[in-house]
Design a protein around this motif. Structure first.
Motif, PDB file in Angstrom:
ATOM      1  N   HIS A 283     -19.276 -64.524 -51.756  1.00  0.00           N
ATOM      2  CA  HIS A 283     -18.957 -65.928 -51.557  1.00  0.00           C
ATOM      3  C   HIS A 283     -17.506 -66.186 -51.940  1.00  0.00           C
ATOM      4  CE1 HIS A 283     -23.480 -66.864 -52.350  1.00  0.00           C
ATOM      5  NE2 HIS A 283     -23.261 -66.391 -51.160  1.00  0.00           N
ATOM      6  N   PRO A 284     -16.719 -66.800 -51.061  1.00  0.00           N
ATOM      7  CA  PRO A 284     -15.315 -67.085 -51.419  1.00  0.00           C
ATOM      8  C   PRO A 284     -15.239 -68.125 -52.529  1.00  0.00           C
ATOM      9  CG  PRO A 284     -15.901 -68.098 -49.324  1.00  0.00           C
ATOM     10  CD  PRO A 284     -17.072 -67.245 -49.717  1.00  0.00           C
ATOM     11  N   ALA A 285     -14.294 -67.948 -53.414  1.00  0.00           N
ATOM     12  CA  ALA A 285     -14.143 -68.867 -54.546  1.00  0.00           C
ATOM     13  C   ALA A 285     -13.175 -69.992 -54.183  1.00  0.00           C
ATOM     14  CB  ALA A 285     -13.621 -68.110 -55.760  1.00  0.00           C
ATOM     15  N   GLY A 286     -13.442 -71.163 -54.739  1.00  0.00           N
ATOM     16  CA  GLY A 286     -12.513 -72.268 -54.620  1.00  0.00           C
ATOM     17  C   GLY A 286     -12.339 -72.830 -53.233  1.00  0.00           C
ATOM     18  N   ILE A 287     -13.350 -72.711 -52.399  1.00  0.00           N
ATOM     19  CA  ILE A 287     -13.245 -73.201 -51.030  1.00  0.00           C
ATOM     20  C   ILE A 287     -14.105 -74.453 -50.858  1.00  0.00           C
ATOM     21  CG2 ILE A 287     -15.161 -71.820 -50.115  1.00  0.00           C
ATOM     22  CD1 ILE A 287     -13.405 -71.398 -47.592  1.00  0.00           C
ATOM     23  N   ASP A 288     -13.651 -75.383 -50.039  1.00  0.00           N
ATOM     24  CA  ASP A 288     -14.418 -76.591 -49.760  1.00  0.00           C
ATOM     25  C   ASP A 288     -15.659 -76.209 -48.950  1.00  0.00           C
ATOM     26  OD1 ASP A 288     -15.448 -79.040 -49.049  1.00  0.00           O
ATOM     27  OD2 ASP A 288     -13.573 -79.827 -48.222  1.00  0.00           O
ATOM     28  N   PRO A 289     -16.862 -76.518 -49.449  1.00  0.00           N
ATOM     29  CA  PRO A 289     -18.064 -76.133 -48.702  1.00  0.00           C
ATOM     30  C   PRO A 289     -18.284 -76.946 -47.436  1.00  0.00           C
ATOM     31  CG  PRO A 289     -18.664 -77.452 -50.614  1.00  0.00           C
ATOM     32  CD  PRO A 289     -17.184 -77.180 -50.722  1.00  0.00           C
ATOM     33  N   ASP A 290     -17.658 -78.113 -47.334  1.00  0.00           N
ATOM     34  CA  ASP A 290     -17.861 -78.978 -46.170  1.00  0.00           C
ATOM     35  C   ASP A 290     -16.762 -78.718 -45.138  1.00  0.00           C
ATOM     36  OD1 ASP A 290     -20.086 -80.114 -47.324  1.00  0.00           O
ATOM     37  OD2 ASP A 290     -18.974 -81.782 -48.193  1.00  0.00           O
ATOM     38  N   VAL A 291     -16.930 -77.644 -44.392  1.00  0.00           N
ATOM     39  CA  VAL A 291     -15.921 -77.274 -43.399  1.00  0.00           C
ATOM     40  C   VAL A 291     -16.162 -78.032 -42.101  1.00  0.00           C
ATOM     41  CG1 VAL A 291     -15.417 -75.011 -44.366  1.00  0.00           C
ATOM     42  CG2 VAL A 291     -17.331 -75.256 -42.794  1.00  0.00           C
ATOM     43  N   ASP A 292     -15.084 -78.260 -41.351  1.00  0.00           N
ATOM     44  CA  ASP A 292     -15.224 -79.029 -40.112  1.00  0.00           C
ATOM     45  C   ASP A 292     -15.721 -78.125 -38.988  1.00  0.00           C
ATOM     46  OD1 ASP A 292     -12.945 -77.711 -38.823  1.00  0.00           O
ATOM     47  OD2 ASP A 292     -11.671 -78.978 -40.072  1.00  0.00           O
ATOM     48  N   LEU A 293     -16.135 -78.763 -37.892  1.00  0.00           N
ATOM     49  CA  LEU A 293     -16.771 -78.042 -36.795  1.00  0.00           C
ATOM     50  C   LEU A 293     -15.824 -77.026 -36.162  1.00  0.00           C
ATOM     51  CD1 LEU A 293     -19.336 -77.738 -35.093  1.00  0.00           C
ATOM     52  CD2 LEU A 293     -18.432 -79.510 -33.570  1.00  0.00           C
ATOM     53  N   ALA A 294     -14.552 -77.379 -36.022  1.00  0.00           N
ATOM     54  CA  ALA A 294     -13.596 -76.447 -35.427  1.00  0.00           C
ATOM     55  C   ALA A 294     -13.466 -75.188 -36.279  1.00  0.00           C
ATOM     56  CB  ALA A 294     -12.229 -77.119 -35.265  1.00  0.00           C
ATOM     57  N   THR A 295     -13.487 -75.345 -37.598  1.00  0.00           N
ATOM     58  CA  THR A 295     -13.401 -74.189 -38.489  1.00  0.00           C
ATOM     59  C   THR A 295     -14.662 -73.342 -38.389  1.00  0.00           C
ATOM     60  OG1 THR A 295     -11.972 -75.405 -40.009  1.00  0.00           O
ATOM     61  CG2 THR A 295     -13.109 -73.470 -40.888  1.00  0.00           C
ATOM     62  N   ILE A 296     -15.823 -73.987 -38.369  1.00  0.00           N
ATOM     63  CA  ILE A 296     -17.086 -73.251 -38.230  1.00  0.00           C
ATOM     64  C   ILE A 296     -17.070 -72.429 -36.948  1.00  0.00           C
ATOM     65  CG2 ILE A 296     -19.583 -73.490 -37.873  1.00  0.00           C
ATOM     66  CD1 ILE A 296     -19.377 -76.083 -39.592  1.00  0.00           C
ATOM     67  N   ASN A 297     -16.732 -73.083 -35.832  1.00  0.00           N
ATOM     68  CA  ASN A 297     -16.714 -72.368 -34.553  1.00  0.00           C
ATOM     69  C   ASN A 297     -15.695 -71.232 -34.563  1.00  0.00           C
ATOM     70  OD1 ASN A 297     -18.714 -73.966 -33.440  1.00  0.00           O
ATOM     71  ND2 ASN A 297     -17.304 -75.326 -32.372  1.00  0.00           N
ATOM     72  N   GLY A 298     -14.528 -71.490 -35.153  1.00  0.00           N
ATOM     73  CA  GLY A 298     -13.496 -70.470 -35.197  1.00  0.00           C
ATOM     74  C   GLY A 298     -13.928 -69.233 -35.959  1.00  0.00           C
ATOM     75  N   GLN A 299     -14.656 -69.431 -37.045  1.00  0.00           N
ATOM     76  CA  GLN A 299     -15.110 -68.301 -37.844  1.00  0.00           C
ATOM     77  C   GLN A 299     -16.184 -67.477 -37.133  1.00  0.00           C
ATOM     78  OE1 GLN A 299     -14.280 -70.062 -42.331  1.00  0.00           O
ATOM     79  NE2 GLN A 299     -16.166 -70.627 -41.297  1.00  0.00           N
ATOM     80  N   LEU A 300     -16.821 -68.073 -36.134  1.00  0.00           N
ATOM     81  CA  LEU A 300     -17.860 -67.365 -35.387  1.00  0.00           C
ATOM     82  C   LEU A 300     -17.317 -66.611 -34.172  1.00  0.00           C
ATOM     83  CD1 LEU A 300     -20.635 -70.111 -35.532  1.00  0.00           C
ATOM     84  CD2 LEU A 300     -20.663 -67.919 -36.718  1.00  0.00           C
ATOM     85  N   ILE A 301     -16.031 -66.755 -33.876  1.00  0.00           N
ATOM     86  CA  ILE A 301     -15.466 -66.102 -32.695  1.00  0.00           C
ATOM     87  C   ILE A 301     -15.679 -64.587 -32.697  1.00  0.00           C
ATOM     88  CG2 ILE A 301     -13.283 -65.532 -31.522  1.00  0.00           C
ATOM     89  CD1 ILE A 301     -12.396 -68.433 -32.112  1.00  0.00           C
ATOM     90  N   PRO A 302     -15.476 -63.879 -33.820  1.00  0.00           N
ATOM     91  CA  PRO A 302     -15.710 -62.426 -33.771  1.00  0.00           C
ATOM     92  C   PRO A 302     -17.139 -62.059 -33.373  1.00  0.00           C
ATOM     93  CG  PRO A 302     -14.482 -63.010 -35.745  1.00  0.00           C
ATOM     94  CD  PRO A 302     -14.943 -64.292 -35.129  1.00  0.00           C
ATOM     95  N   HIS A 303     -18.096 -62.897 -33.743  1.00  0.00           N
ATOM     96  CA  HIS A 303     -19.493 -62.580 -33.458  1.00  0.00           C
ATOM     97  C   HIS A 303     -19.878 -63.017 -32.049  1.00  0.00           C
ATOM     98  CE1 HIS A 303     -19.185 -61.569 -37.567  1.00  0.00           C
ATOM     99  NE2 HIS A 303     -18.915 -62.821 -37.886  1.00  0.00           N
ATOM    100  N   HIS A 304     -19.270 -64.100 -31.559  1.00  0.00           N
ATOM    101  CA  HIS A 304     -19.365 -64.393 -30.131  1.00  0.00           C
ATOM    102  C   HIS A 304     -18.837 -63.199 -29.333  1.00  0.00           C
ATOM    103  CE1 HIS A 304     -20.218 -68.754 -30.492  1.00  0.00           C
ATOM    104  NE2 HIS A 304     -20.440 -68.716 -29.198  1.00  0.00           N
ATOM    105  N   THR A 305     -17.702 -62.676 -29.773  1.00  0.00           N
ATOM    106  CA  THR A 305     -17.084 -61.560 -29.055  1.00  0.00           C
ATOM    107  C   THR A 305     -18.008 -60.348 -29.028  1.00  0.00           C
ATOM    108  OG1 THR A 305     -14.882 -62.339 -29.699  1.00  0.00           O
ATOM    109  CG2 THR A 305     -15.066 -60.050 -28.947  1.00  0.00           C
ATOM    110  N   THR A 306     -18.641 -60.046 -30.159  1.00  0.00           N
ATOM    111  CA  THR A 306     -19.557 -58.901 -30.205  1.00  0.00           C
ATOM    112  C   THR A 306     -20.728 -59.100 -29.259  1.00  0.00           C
ATOM    113  OG1 THR A 306     -18.954 -58.482 -32.509  1.00  0.00           O
ATOM    114  CG2 THR A 306     -20.976 -57.459 -31.715  1.00  0.00           C
ATOM    115  N   GLN A 307     -21.304 -60.306 -29.251  1.00  0.00           N
ATOM    116  CA  GLN A 307     -22.443 -60.534 -28.367  1.00  0.00           C
ATOM    117  C   GLN A 307     -22.014 -60.544 -26.904  1.00  0.00           C
ATOM    118  OE1 GLN A 307     -25.027 -63.903 -29.142  1.00  0.00           O
ATOM    119  NE2 GLN A 307     -26.337 -63.389 -27.409  1.00  0.00           N
TER     120      GLN A 307
END
Length: 361
Positions: A283-307
């Motif tokens: 778990h990353p330390a010191g990060i805001d747990p309430d991330v916005d939708l663009a950030t959530i989607n951006g973090q999933l790009i590598p896994h979209h790419t794999t699928q």
């Protein structure tokens, strides 16, 4: 194919970025056209990504001659796009949920089967290294046969998440709330890890957001194997506590996958016979747990790419993709059973799924 697959993307909203980034990383496919009900948005997307063609309709995009269509439109519109693509002989990748009602999903699967084209549905969280490791712990006997599971989906959405997009938060245009848009990912993981669901008892509530659909849900699932699992899900948590998937097997070992903050790569912890096996990332330390939708989607790009890479490779190999339309229909069936159970106050029995085509997951 000697030339890259020609790809058309339908819908130029937020999630289309994940598909555009994914295809840009896959040499065997190239995006040649985009379309959107807002032709201006389609043109802007085409210019930004240097795509040759931009259209205002699915018909125009298909007439341009594409081999593969990615569907990135609101949930209730998936069927029309998939049926048109299948009729044109194009393979289809569709964002989850496959549809908002079972009859629609079944028509989509049948149309692609009849046309002899592949249908894949995006459940990119299956492709996390941690999720793959959890599945391996089931398959290699570390857990043994799963007997007990739990999915805790405690997310945060601001009111603007619903008000900024008119289609969100209504039965007609969204098809549901936290279950349909967020928790379906984790229902899919539960069935992928634990097998076919045969009975569902569920409850819905709307406690915080001014929407028609549920912002909170709870359910008990019973599996064909006799195993049981619970699900709790909300978009009313403040702050978000992310997601936890926990599976206990008949060996007594337990594996837990955590996604915190939402959208970050899962972390898996396996407790087996006194041994602790822990994976990165922590778990990353010191990060805001309430991330916005663009950030959530951006973090999933590598896994979209794999699928998406798996889907393209499946086309070349003549096999089913890792996540098929049949798989996605099974996840939708469970979800809709929660809705029905909440309406009736009774458990809902699910029919045993039909056998999937050879090679399907």
């Amino acid at each position: 194919m000697s030339a890259p697959y020609r790809v058309g993307i339908v819908g130029c909203g937020a999630i289309s970025r994940n598909h555009l980034e994914a295809f840009a990383a896959i040499p065997e496919a190239t995006v040649v056209a985009v379309c959107d009900v807002d032709p201006g948005r389609a043109r802007e997307t085409a210019e930004r990504w240097r795509i040759p063609h931009a259209f205002g309709s699915v018909g125009e995009l298909l007439a341009a001659g594409v081999d593969l269509v990615s569907v990135c439109t609101p949930h209730p519109t998936h069927e029309a796009v998939v049926l048109a693509a299948a009729a044109a002989g194009a393979h289809v990748l569709c964002e989850k949920p496959i549809a908002i009602d079972l009859a629609s999903a079944e028509r989509m699967v049948a149309a692609c089967d009849t046309a002899g084209v592949r249908l894949g549905v995006l459940f990119q969280r299956r492709f996390w290294p941690a999720a793959q490791r959890l599945r391996a712990a089931v398959d290699d006997g570390t857990l043994g046969r799963p007997i007990l599971g739990h999915a805790s989906v405690l997310l945060h959405r601001e009111p603007e998440y619903y008000s900024a997009a008119a289609w969100r938060g209504t039965w007609a245009t969204d098809g549901g709330g936290v279950l349909m848009t967020q928790a379906i990912h984790y229902l899919d993981l539960l069935q992928w890890l634990m097998g076919d669901v045969v009975e569902v008892h569920g409850y819905l509530g709307t406690f915080t957001h001014a929407i028609e659909v549920e912002d909170t849900a709870a359910a008990v699932l019973r599996f064909a194997s006799g195993a049981m699992a619970t699900l709790s899900a909300t978009t009313a948590a403040a702050p978000s506590l992310g997601v936890s998937i926990r599976i206990t097997g008949e060996t007594g070992a337990t594996a837990e996958l955590t996604e915190f903050p939402e959208g970050t790569d899962g972390r898996v912890t396996i407790l087996a016979r006194g041994r602790t096996i822990d994976s990165e990332p922590a778990h990353p330390a010191g990060i805001d747990p309430d991330v916005d939708l663009a950030t959530i989607n951006g973090q999933l790009i590598p896994h979209h790419t794999t699928q998406i890479r798996d889907f393209v490779e499946a086309l070349g190999a003549g096999r089913e993709p890792a996540v098929t339309g049949h798989d996605a229909t099974a996840a939708l069936t469970i979800l809709l059973a929660v809705y029905e159970s909440s309406r009736t106050g009774r458990p809902v029995r699910l029919a045993q799924p039909a056998a999937t085509p050879e090679g399907a997951s």
